[in-house]
Design a protein around this motif. Structure first.
Motif, PDB file in Angstrom:
ATOM      1  N   ASN A  48       0.815  -1.220   0.000  1.00 52.10           N
ATOM      2  CA  ASN A  48       0.000   0.000   0.000  1.00 52.10           C
ATOM      3  C   ASN A  48       0.850   1.273   0.000  1.00 52.10           C
ATOM      4  O   ASN A  48       0.356   2.338   0.382  1.00 52.10           O
ATOM      5  CB  ASN A  48      -0.926   0.004   1.226  1.00 52.10           C
ATOM      6  CG  ASN A  48      -2.003  -1.052   1.148  1.00 52.10           C
ATOM      7  OD1 ASN A  48      -2.667  -1.185   0.120  1.00 52.10           O
ATOM      8  ND2 ASN A  48      -2.176  -1.817   2.207  1.00 52.10           N
TER       9      ASN A  48
ATOM     10  N   GLU B  14       2.470   4.588  -0.934  1.00 53.09           N
ATOM     11  CA  GLU B  14       1.977   5.665  -1.790  1.00 53.09           C
ATOM     12  C   GLU B  14       2.581   6.990  -1.352  1.00 53.09           C
ATOM     13  O   GLU B  14       2.531   7.344  -0.161  1.00 53.09           O
ATOM     14  CB  GLU B  14       0.440   5.739  -1.701  1.00 53.09           C
ATOM     15  CG  GLU B  14      -0.174   6.821  -2.569  1.00 53.09           C
ATOM     16  CD  GLU B  14      -1.675   6.865  -2.447  1.00 53.09           C
ATOM     17  OE1 GLU B  14      -2.272   7.851  -2.907  1.00 53.09           O
ATOM     18  OE2 GLU B  14      -2.249   5.918  -1.856  1.00 53.09           O
TER      19      GLU B  14
ATOM     20  N   ASP C 147       2.826   5.548  -6.947  1.00 50.06           N
ATOM     21  CA  ASP C 147       1.443   5.085  -6.887  1.00 50.06           C
ATOM     22  C   ASP C 147       1.349   3.611  -7.276  1.00 50.06           C
ATOM     23  O   ASP C 147       0.456   3.197  -8.007  1.00 50.06           O
ATOM     24  CB  ASP C 147       0.552   5.943  -7.789  1.00 50.06           C
ATOM     25  CG  ASP C 147      -0.928   5.680  -7.526  1.00 50.06           C
ATOM     26  OD1 ASP C 147      -1.241   5.151  -6.446  1.00 50.06           O
ATOM     27  OD2 ASP C 147      -1.755   5.985  -8.412  1.00 50.06           O
ATOM     28  N   ARG C 148       2.295   2.808  -6.800  1.00 52.31           N
ATOM     29  CA  ARG C 148       2.310   1.373  -7.075  1.00 52.31           C
ATOM     30  C   ARG C 148       3.044   0.670  -5.939  1.00 52.31           C
ATOM     31  O   ARG C 148       3.808   1.306  -5.197  1.00 52.31           O
ATOM     32  CB  ARG C 148       3.003   1.080  -8.417  1.00 52.31           C
ATOM     33  CG  ARG C 148       4.452   1.524  -8.462  1.00 52.31           C
ATOM     34  CD  ARG C 148       5.073   1.290  -9.840  1.00 52.31           C
ATOM     35  NE  ARG C 148       5.097  -0.114 -10.177  1.00 52.31           N
ATOM     36  CZ  ARG C 148       6.107  -0.936  -9.844  1.00 52.31           C
ATOM     37  NH1 ARG C 148       7.147  -0.485  -9.169  1.00 52.31           N
ATOM     38  NH2 ARG C 148       6.073  -2.189 -10.211  1.00 52.31           N
ATOM     39  N   PRO C 149       2.833  -0.637  -5.755  1.00 47.25           N
ATOM     40  CA  PRO C 149       3.556  -1.360  -4.696  1.00 47.25           C
ATOM     41  C   PRO C 149       5.063  -1.223  -4.873  1.00 47.25           C
ATOM     42  O   PRO C 149       5.590  -1.318  -5.988  1.00 47.25           O
ATOM     43  CB  PRO C 149       3.104  -2.814  -4.878  1.00 47.25           C
ATOM     44  CG  PRO C 149       1.781  -2.712  -5.546  1.00 47.25           C
ATOM     45  CD  PRO C 149       1.864  -1.513  -6.440  1.00 47.25           C
TER      46      PRO C 149
ATOM     47  N   HIS D 103       0.207   5.805   4.082  1.00 50.03           N
ATOM     48  CA  HIS D 103      -0.398   4.834   4.996  1.00 50.03           C
ATOM     49  C   HIS D 103       0.621   4.172   5.924  1.00 50.03           C
ATOM     50  O   HIS D 103       0.229   3.335   6.740  1.00 50.03           O
ATOM     51  CB  HIS D 103      -1.118   3.744   4.197  1.00 50.03           C
ATOM     52  CG  HIS D 103      -2.047   4.268   3.149  1.00 50.03           C
ATOM     53  ND1 HIS D 103      -3.277   4.798   3.439  1.00 50.03           N
ATOM     54  CD2 HIS D 103      -1.908   4.353   1.791  1.00 50.03           C
ATOM     55  CE1 HIS D 103      -3.876   5.190   2.329  1.00 50.03           C
ATOM     56  NE2 HIS D 103      -3.071   4.929   1.304  1.00 50.03           N
TER      57      HIS D 103
ATOM     58  N   ASP E  68      -7.687  -0.540   6.701  1.00 45.58           N
ATOM     59  CA  ASP E  68      -7.658  -1.544   5.639  1.00 45.58           C
ATOM     60  C   ASP E  68      -6.651  -2.661   5.896  1.00 45.58           C
ATOM     61  O   ASP E  68      -6.550  -3.586   5.093  1.00 45.58           O
ATOM     62  CB  ASP E  68      -7.347  -0.880   4.294  1.00 45.58           C
ATOM     63  CG  ASP E  68      -8.496  -0.015   3.812  1.00 45.58           C
ATOM     64  OD1 ASP E  68      -9.645  -0.406   4.043  1.00 45.58           O
ATOM     65  OD2 ASP E  68      -8.222   1.050   3.219  1.00 45.58           O
TER      66      ASP E  68
ATOM     67  N   SER F 122      -9.353   3.275   1.952  1.00 38.07           N
ATOM     68  CA  SER F 122      -8.432   4.307   1.490  1.00 38.07           C
ATOM     69  C   SER F 122      -7.174   3.752   0.863  1.00 38.07           C
ATOM     70  O   SER F 122      -6.537   4.438   0.057  1.00 38.07           O
ATOM     71  CB  SER F 122      -8.047   5.232   2.658  1.00 38.07           C
ATOM     72  OG  SER F 122      -7.415   4.484   3.692  1.00 38.07           O
ATOM     73  N   ALA F 123      -6.780   2.558   1.227  1.00 32.81           N
ATOM     74  CA  ALA F 123      -5.519   2.000   0.733  1.00 32.81           C
ATOM     75  C   ALA F 123      -5.738   1.276  -0.590  1.00 32.81           C
ATOM     76  O   ALA F 123      -6.856   1.156  -1.106  1.00 32.81           O
ATOM     77  CB  ALA F 123      -4.920   1.046   1.767  1.00 32.81           C
ATOM     78  N   ARG F 124      -4.649   0.790  -1.171  1.00 33.75           N
ATOM     79  CA  ARG F 124      -4.715   0.079  -2.445  1.00 33.75           C
ATOM     80  C   ARG F 124      -5.251  -1.336  -2.254  1.00 33.75           C
ATOM     81  O   ARG F 124      -6.016  -1.842  -3.071  1.00 33.75           O
ATOM     82  CB  ARG F 124      -3.310   0.044  -3.067  1.00 33.75           C
ATOM     83  CG  ARG F 124      -3.256  -0.589  -4.446  1.00 33.75           C
ATOM     84  CD  ARG F 124      -1.834  -0.585  -5.004  1.00 33.75           C
ATOM     85  NE  ARG F 124      -1.312   0.781  -5.115  1.00 33.75           N
ATOM     86  CZ  ARG F 124      -0.329   1.272  -4.351  1.00 33.75           C
ATOM     87  NH1 ARG F 124       0.213   0.517  -3.410  1.00 33.75           N
ATOM     88  NH2 ARG F 124       0.077   2.515  -4.506  1.00 33.75           N
ATOM     89  N   TYR F 125      -4.802  -2.014  -1.184  1.00 35.92           N
ATOM     90  CA  TYR F 125      -5.213  -3.392  -0.907  1.00 35.92           C
ATOM     91  C   TYR F 125      -5.808  -3.474   0.496  1.00 35.92           C
ATOM     92  O   TYR F 125      -5.392  -2.748   1.417  1.00 35.92           O
ATOM     93  CB  TYR F 125      -4.022  -4.353  -0.997  1.00 35.92           C
ATOM     94  CG  TYR F 125      -3.472  -4.549  -2.380  1.00 35.92           C
ATOM     95  CD1 TYR F 125      -4.121  -5.355  -3.299  1.00 35.92           C
ATOM     96  CD2 TYR F 125      -2.280  -3.923  -2.766  1.00 35.92           C
ATOM     97  CE1 TYR F 125      -3.605  -5.545  -4.572  1.00 35.92           C
ATOM     98  CE2 TYR F 125      -1.757  -4.102  -4.035  1.00 35.92           C
ATOM     99  CZ  TYR F 125      -2.430  -4.917  -4.933  1.00 35.92           C
ATOM    100  OH  TYR F 125      -1.918  -5.100  -6.192  1.00 35.92           O
TER     101      TYR F 125
ATOM    102  N   HIS G  54      -8.490  -7.099  -4.772  1.00 28.42           N
ATOM    103  CA  HIS G  54      -8.058  -6.063  -3.830  1.00 28.42           C
ATOM    104  C   HIS G  54      -7.721  -6.628  -2.452  1.00 28.42           C
ATOM    105  O   HIS G  54      -7.531  -5.856  -1.511  1.00 28.42           O
ATOM    106  CB  HIS G  54      -9.170  -5.009  -3.680  1.00 28.42           C
ATOM    107  CG  HIS G  54     -10.465  -5.591  -3.188  1.00 28.42           C
ATOM    108  ND1 HIS G  54     -11.463  -6.000  -4.045  1.00 28.42           N
ATOM    109  CD2 HIS G  54     -10.930  -5.845  -1.937  1.00 28.42           C
ATOM    110  CE1 HIS G  54     -12.477  -6.470  -3.351  1.00 28.42           C
ATOM    111  NE2 HIS G  54     -12.172  -6.391  -2.064  1.00 28.42           N
TER     112      HIS G  54
END
Length: 615
Positions: A84, A86, A92-94, A104, A115, A143-146, A175
């Motif tokens: 997550n 960022e 904007d990627r792992p 985060h 999350d 709010s997070a990516r995963y 996700h």
């Protein structure tokens, strides 16, 4: 007049409140790893995860296993942070490059991100708890990516809970990521293991752990003795958290100064130098000095069981140095231990060290169960010191065979005796000579008459050589062991057979105790030890299969004979039932049916058709 806080005594208008004291954080939490680079001793795992992130091959579920305190939960948190990670406008990627805190990161590492959910499987073991996870996994993260589920002590889940997990674990939403941590990997079902990427976190090596502890002491401004760090690393047994907890306690115990003496006193350990002195007295056979040293350590507060344990640990260290001299460079041991360990390794034999180890292991169990630990430990030391002057079994056999009490040139080296009371005086050769009569009596069966025990050693049995498998089968027949003979012929694919050793691959129907039964019976029949082992090699066909193949070959040979073909042609439906030698004895090749009518004198024979009119 009304009073107010501004006018009450002790208050001044505009005076700020005194700052609150920051609560103390233990070292294990204060220096918890925040990045992959902070994980010590786990280079293989870090490299695998780094390559996975660089290539985009991120798995759906991870399982971390290992002993306590090696970083399973911490690794899961760092991995959740990397998934997550960022940085607004930049990343904007792992990513595994976590040099700067992301959006985060702080909340994830503190375990409060909405999350990233950490679940203790020890207190949430049922199917309802797992159902909440599987139901919540359907919804997208806030709010997070995963959305990441970290399940600690996952082996505590019930069987029904595992079954409820399987489908979601195999095909989770895009996700969702799962991370499991456990110390009991054997309790995790295979169906779960096959759905996860498994990482076995290793115990941290002692030298790596010592350097890590030294760095923390430097940051904390704590004066520390290098020998004390070695003691802490050994007591931690490869666990970073345990080692940091012991270091925290040692700093408090020594009022900010960590010394080896304080750590020994705190952990209840014996002085290593005195343990080595005790080891030397025992190996010399100086019982009086050994008992005096042990009593002195006991009076100083040492526990008898711990003393014997420390003594066993030093025996192990000396053995390692003897087998691999580089082991003497281990920084977890003090300079005194390393130098004296090298000296003992050069002067003691493998057999003497192995015997001392076995007696200590047995002795530690006795002391742990004994109502009088001091007396039991004393007797253990007496036995070891007495055995130090006895010859090893091969030396005893050599002395008995030679009929003399002197040890030959191949005797195992021992430490020279330092004199003293209880049987330590004299050289090893003299002690062995004195021990020879005892050995001849001890070798007798227990309960035998005294006169029998005092007799000289009996003459050795003649050496029975069984150089081939056929001779082994023949011996089983001579001993009238029909069952074993049938097993030898039908249940064993022979891999190797030599005098004193048999390797074989059992058939599917072979008895599971075949190897042990064969070894015991051959040992009893021949009067010497045999080694029978099961091999994974293919081996030869069984004797029964070989005889059946040979019989089939003979039948095919006879069937191809012109005379037999003529008989079968004249009697349609006839078949060959068996092929036997004419004399009824051992199986032999079929003899010619009749001499040729015209012999050329070279010994050739031609079969004659018995149905020929001229016959």
């Amino acid at each position: 007049m009304d009073s107010s806080p501004e006018t009450e005594p002790g208050f001044a208008l505009g005076t700020p409140e005194p700052p609150k004291a920051t609560p103390y954080r233990v070292l294990a939490r204060k220096y918890r790893p925040q990045h992959f680079s902070d994980l010590i001793g786990q280079e293989a795992m870090v490299r695998t995860l780094s390559n996975a992130f660089d290539t985009g091959r991120i798995a759906q579920a991870y399982l971390f296993t290992g002993v306590r305190g090696v970083g399973k939960t911490t690794t899961a948190r760092i991995l959740a942070r990397a998934l997550n990670y960022e940085l607004p406008g930049e990343v904007d990627r792992p990513s595994i490059h976590l040099d700067r805190p992301g959006t985060h990161c702080q909340a994830i590492m503190e375990g409060r991100h909405v999350d990233v959910m950490e679940i203790d499987a020890a207190s949430h073991t049922g199917i309802d708890d797992v159902r909440q996870i599987t139901d919540g996994a359907r919804y997208a993260p806030v709010s997070a990516r995963y959305k990441v589920y970290i399940v600690d002590e996952v082996h505590m889940l019930s069987e029904k809970a595992w079954n409820a997990f399987l489908k979601t674990l195999e095909e989770p939403p895009a996700h969702v990521k799962f991370m499991f941590a456990t110390t009991e990997i054997r309790k995790v079902p295979v169906t779960v293991l096959s759905r996860c990427q498994r990482f076995d976190l290793r115990r941290v090596e002692a030298d790596v752990l010592v350097n890590h502890l030294a760095g923390i002491c430097e940051k904390e401004g704590v004066a520390v003795d290098p020998d004390a760090l070695g003691l802490i690393a050994r007591a931690g047994e490869g666990s970073v958290r345990d080692s940091l907890s012991i270091l925290d306690q040692a700093i408090a115990h020594g009022a900010g100064e960590v010394t080896a003496e304080n750590v020994r006193r705190m952990l209840g350990l014996a002085d290593r130098a005195r343990i080595i002195d005790l080891f030397e007295h025992v190996m010399k056979g100086d019982v009086a000095a050994a008992m005096a040293e042990f009593k002195s350590q006991y009076d100083d507060g040492a526990d008898p069981e711990i003393v014997l344990g420390e003594l066993a640990e030093f025996v192990h260290f000396v053995t390692r140095v003897k087998v691999a001299p580089a082991a003497a460079d281990d920084v977890a041991f003090s300079e005194t231990e390393r130098s004296r360990g090298r000296d003992f390794a050069g002067r003691l034999s493998h057999r003497v060290l192995a015997r001392a180890w076995q007696m200590l292991m047995k002795g530690i169990e006795e002391v742990a169960r004994s109502p009088k630990p001091l007396a039991s430990a004393d007797m253990v030391l007496v036995r070891i010191a007495y055995a130090a002057d006895l010859p090893t079994p091969d030396e005893a056999l050599r002395m008995l065979a030679d009929g003399s009490g002197a040890v030959g040139a191949g005797a195992a080296p021992r430490l020279p005796s330092g004199g003293g009371g209880g049987g330590g005086g004299g050289s090893a050769q003299a002690a062995a000579a004195a021990a020879a009569p005892r050995l001849s009596s001890v070798a007798r069966p227990e309960g035998a008459p005294v006169a029998m025990r005092e007799q000289a050693a009996p003459q050795a049995q003649p050496h029975m050589v069984l150089a081939s498998f056929a001779e082994v089968i023949k011996l089983a027949a001579e001993k009238r062991d029909v069952r074993l003979k049938q097993q030898l012929e039908g249940d064993m694919h022979l891999v190797r057979c030599e005098d004193g050793r048999i390797d074989f691959r059992p058939t599917r129907n072979a008895a599971p105790t075949l190897a042990g039964d064969l070894q015991k019976k051959l040992t009893d029949w021949t009067g010497r030890r045999w080694v029978v082992t099961i091999s994974s090699e293919e081996g030869e066909p069984t004797v029964r299969e070989r005889l059946a193949a040979e019989q089939a070959d003979r039948e095919r040979g006879v069937l191809a004979h012109p005379a037999v073909q003529a008989v079968l042609a004249k009697f349609p439906g006839a078949e060959i039932v068996a092929v036997r030698p004419l004399d009824g004895g051992a199986e032999a090749e079929p003899a010619p049916l009749a001499p040729a009518a015209e012999n050329d004198g070279e010994g050739d024979w031609e079969p004659v058709d018995p149905w020929d009119d001229d016959f």
